[in-house]
Design an enzyme around this catalytic site. Structure first.
Site, PDB file in Angstrom:
ATOM      1  N   HIS A  66       0.864  -1.179   0.000  1.00 19.47           N
ATOM      2  CA  HIS A  66       0.000   0.000   0.000  1.00 19.47           C
ATOM      3  C   HIS A  66       0.896   1.222   0.000  1.00 19.47           C
ATOM      4  CE1 HIS A  66      -3.803   2.110   0.622  1.00 19.47           C
ATOM      5  NE2 HIS A  66      -3.040   2.994   1.231  1.00 19.47           N
ATOM      6  N   CYS A  67       0.750   2.026  -1.028  1.00 15.86           N
ATOM      7  CA  CYS A  67       1.623   3.191  -1.162  1.00 15.86           C
ATOM      8  C   CYS A  67       0.990   4.400  -0.495  1.00 15.86           C
ATOM      9  CB  CYS A  67       1.888   3.479  -2.641  1.00 15.86           C
ATOM     10  SG  CYS A  67       2.981   4.880  -2.870  1.00 15.86           S
ATOM     11  N   ILE A  68       1.687   4.962   0.513  1.00 19.01           N
ATOM     12  CA  ILE A  68       1.151   6.106   1.247  1.00 19.01           C
ATOM     13  C   ILE A  68       1.208   7.382   0.413  1.00 19.01           C
ATOM     14  CG2 ILE A  68       1.463   5.253   3.608  1.00 19.01           C
ATOM     15  CD1 ILE A  68       4.123   7.042   3.575  1.00 19.01           C
ATOM     16  N   ASN A  72      -3.004   4.625  -2.346  1.00 19.06           N
ATOM     17  CA  ASN A  72      -3.657   3.527  -3.055  1.00 19.06           C
ATOM     18  C   ASN A  72      -2.743   2.306  -3.006  1.00 19.06           C
ATOM     19  OD1 ASN A  72      -5.500   2.138  -4.581  1.00 19.06           O
ATOM     20  ND2 ASN A  72      -5.192   3.316  -6.444  1.00 19.06           N
TER      21      ASN A  72
END
Ligand SMILES: [Zn+2]
Ligand SMILES: [Zn+2]
Length: 157
Positions: A66-68, A72
């Site tokens: 999960h990319c902060i 997303n």
């Protein structure tokens, strides 16, 4: 932009594992191959390599992480876009680093006497920031190239 809007790969609600798996009782499927095969939060079966994201509150196909930064998940559907994005960002920071070094080398020595707000000092601060960015992006890029070569996701390492 694209990575944020593009769906990382939603598990079809009707997904049912292979016939072999379906014959096994639910509680036995759960830890087959050390991987949860049934998501209790989504109440459906998970295809191989799918993982549940606590932030997105759903299962993602071939979830990587999960990319902060883009808020997303990076998964099956948007992994290539993510990688191109990292590649562009790394290239851009390399380019600005080259410009900074070039600028630093050509700056007039007189600047050093003009005090705290001299362009040279801000150039150094910017240079440090760009250096850190370039380093972080390079590590990220090398890491994902490694993962692709070994057909792995960040979760599976
Ligand atoms: Zn789930
Ligand atoms: Zn997520």
């Amino acid at each position: 932009g694209l990575v944020v809007t593009r769906d990382p790969g939603r598990v079809p609600p009707a997904f049912v594992p292979d016939v072999e798996d379906a014959e096994t009782p639910l509680h036995e499927i759960k830890r087959k191959g050390g991987d949860l095969r049934y998501c209790q939060k989504c109440s459906h079966y998970k295809p191989p390599r799918a993982h549940h994201c606590r932030v997105c509150k759903r299962c993602i196909l071939k979830m990587d992480h999960h990319c902060i930064w883009i808020n997303n998940c990076v998964g099956h559907e948007n992994y290539k876009i993510f990688l191109v994005f990292v590649l562009y960002a790394a290239t851009a920071s390399f380019y600005s680093l080259a410009l900074m070094i070039g600028g630093a080398l050509h700056s007039v020595p007189k600047d050093e006497q003009s005090g705290i707000d001299s362009p040279r000092k801000s150039l150094v601060i910017c240079g440090v920031f760009v250096c850190v960015m370039t380093l972080a992006l390079s590590i990220l890029l090398v890491w994902h190239v490694y993962l692709i070569l070994h057909n792995k996701t960040t979760i599976e390492v």
